[in-house]
Write an enzyme that holds these catalytic residues in place. Structure first.
Site, mmCIF file in Angstrom:
data_model
loop_
_atom_site.group_PDB
_atom_site.id
_atom_site.type_symbol
_atom_site.label_atom_id
_atom_site.label_comp_id
_atom_site.label_asym_id
_atom_site.label_seq_id
_atom_site.Cartn_x
_atom_site.Cartn_y
_atom_site.Cartn_z
ATOM 1 N N HIS A 1 -7.721 -5.751 0.272
ATOM 2 C CA HIS A 1 -6.532 -4.895 0.306
ATOM 3 C C HIS A 1 -5.358 -5.498 1.059
ATOM 4 O O HIS A 1 -4.197 -5.157 0.778
ATOM 5 C CB HIS A 1 -6.901 -3.542 0.933
ATOM 6 C CG HIS A 1 -5.783 -2.552 0.966
ATOM 7 N ND1 HIS A 1 -5.147 -2.097 -0.177
ATOM 8 C CD2 HIS A 1 -5.164 -1.930 2.013
ATOM 9 C CE1 HIS A 1 -4.199 -1.245 0.160
ATOM 10 N NE2 HIS A 1 -4.183 -1.127 1.472
ATOM 11 N N SER B 1 0.832 -1.202 0.000
ATOM 12 C CA SER B 1 0.000 0.000 0.000
ATOM 13 C C SER B 1 0.871 1.258 0.000
ATOM 14 O O SER B 1 1.669 1.449 -0.909
ATOM 15 C CB SER B 1 -0.953 -0.049 1.201
ATOM 16 O OG SER B 1 -1.964 0.921 1.104
ATOM 17 N N ASP C 1 -9.767 -5.087 -4.416
ATOM 18 C CA ASP C 1 -9.143 -4.157 -3.474
ATOM 19 C C ASP C 1 -9.979 -2.877 -3.401
ATOM 20 O O ASP C 1 -10.101 -2.155 -4.394
ATOM 21 C CB ASP C 1 -7.723 -3.826 -3.944
ATOM 22 C CG ASP C 1 -6.921 -3.064 -2.899
ATOM 23 O OD1 ASP C 1 -7.527 -2.306 -2.127
ATOM 24 O OD2 ASP C 1 -5.689 -3.220 -2.876
#
EC number: 3.1.-.-
Length: 398
Positions: free
Chosen positions: A372, A246, A333
């Site tokens: 995610h 991320s 995601d």
């Protein structure tokens, strides 16, 4: 004479009795008439009282409705006022955007002691503290391969540092925003990587967890560089891979670009749920949905990010990277859209910097539900890493 008067008196008594009798009858009749009229009046009032009560009830209901509408109108006006005030507030205070990007003040899970990784089930992990700069201290976890679990019990920091020189490869893990190095999904990934035979070194950037300092993109990148150099000083010839997740992908590409420019690249780079750059990610983030079509969205929301010195330009960095690259992204995601990971791959794949190195993109179908941060659950992950990193190691040796 008396005899003549007696009949008159008797007659008078009879008349009086008769008069009193007739007046009593009249009075009784009058009373009866009064009672009848009173009953008639009461009977006439009977239907009017329910109508009056119904009118009063209706008025009360209308009053309640007006009061409810008044309160709803106040709430609506407050929400609208807040909606229009937030863009101006962010524009006037760019630091707010930086806080929202880093989310370093969100420490999840709460109430854990980062000095004791064993409390999170990491019984073969040691906690360190390093000092990248003056007045900056960062907390580091080093997890040895699972096969060393028994040997690691009760060992001190020196033993763990010496273990980096063993024949096992090392992964430097750079986590995303919010939380700490003790986040649940992060701990689960450490366990998976450790079970596959890797050392895992991770840390909290300055301002996160129990690390001291003020967050910034430059500071985060420098922290990562310091930890990488600390690992290389102890690992000998062991391969060192960098894994970013991320927001950590932005730190990872900043770091690797810098390492490649000084001609000390890592052995491979792994990006999990990456974006192209922070402006595109902010525009695609679910939180921005209610403002995405707001007039002047870029000026209000994106320009303050740039003015704060935050870029995390993965799309530019990958053009200057000279090591193998693996991108992992789940189709479902909700935080970093899948298309941004695909776009980054399309930028990296034809780059001349990668002509001698492998660039691979691995999508995970939305039916798997990895979203995610749950790619570590994939039963295919060990095979993917073994094949990709094994190939990278062969390329490095040649």
């Amino acid at each position: 004479m008396r005899k003549r008067l007696e009949p008159v008196a008797l007659e008078r008594e009879r008349c009086a009795a008769s008069g009193s009798s007739s007046s009593g009858a009249a009075a009784a009749a009058l009373d009866a008439d009064c009672r009848l009229k009173q009953n008639l009046r009461l009977a006439g009032k009977g239907p009017a009282e329910p109508r009056h009560a119904a009118d009063a009830g209706m008025q009360r209901a209308l009053g309640r409705r007006k009061g409810l509408w008044f309160r709803l109108r106040k709430i609506l006006l407050f929400v609208l006022g807040l909606y229009f005030a937030i863009p101006f507030l962010i524009k006037l205070c760019p630091g707010i955007q930086a806080k929202l990007i880093f989310l370093n003040f969100v420490r999840v899970p709460y109430f854990i002691d980062l000095k004791k990784p064993q409390d999170q089930g990491l019984n073969h992990t040691c906690n360190y503290y390093l000092q990248p700069e003056e007045d900056v201290t960062i907390g580091v976890w080093h997890t040895v391969p699972t096969v060393w679990w028994k040997n690691a019990q009760g060992k001190d920091q020196m033993w763990y540092e010496d273990a980096l020189a063993s024949s096992h490869p090392i992964i430097l893990y750079l986590h995303g925003n919010a939380g700490t190095r003790g986040g649940d999904h992060r701990v689960e990934l450490y366990k998976v990587l450790s079970s596959l035979g890797y050392h895992v070194v991770t840390f909290d950037y300055r301002g996160w967890g129990d690390s001291v300092g003020t967050p910034s993109e430059r500071g985060m990148t420098y922290d990562a560089l310091h930890v990488f150099d600390w690992i290389k000083a102890r690992s000998g010839d062991n391969p060192v891979y960098i894994w970013g997740h991320s927001l950590g992908t932005g730190v990872a590409t900043n770091l690797v670009r810098r390492l490649c420019e000084r001609e000390t690249p890592p052995d491979a780079l792994i990006l999990e749920s990456p974006f192209t750059n922070i402006r595109e990610e902010a525009k695609s983030h679910p939180f921005s949905a209610i403002y995405r079509y707001f007039p002047g969205f870029d000026w209000f929301f994106l320009d303050p990010i740039t003015s704060s010195g935050i870029k995390f330009a993965n799309d530019e960095n990958v053009k200057h990277i000279s090591c193998s690259l693996l991108i992992l992204h789940a189709e479902d995601d909700p935080v970093v859209p899948f298309q941004l990971g695909r776009k980054l791959y399309n930028i990296a794949a034809p780059s001349r910097s990668f002509r001698d190195f492998k660039v691979q993109f691995i999508p995970f179908h939305s039916d798997l539900g990895y979203r995610h941060k749950y790619i570590y659950k994939s039963p295919e992950l060990p095979r993917i890493l073994r094949e990709f990193l094994g190939r990278s190691e062969r390329e490095r040796q040649h």
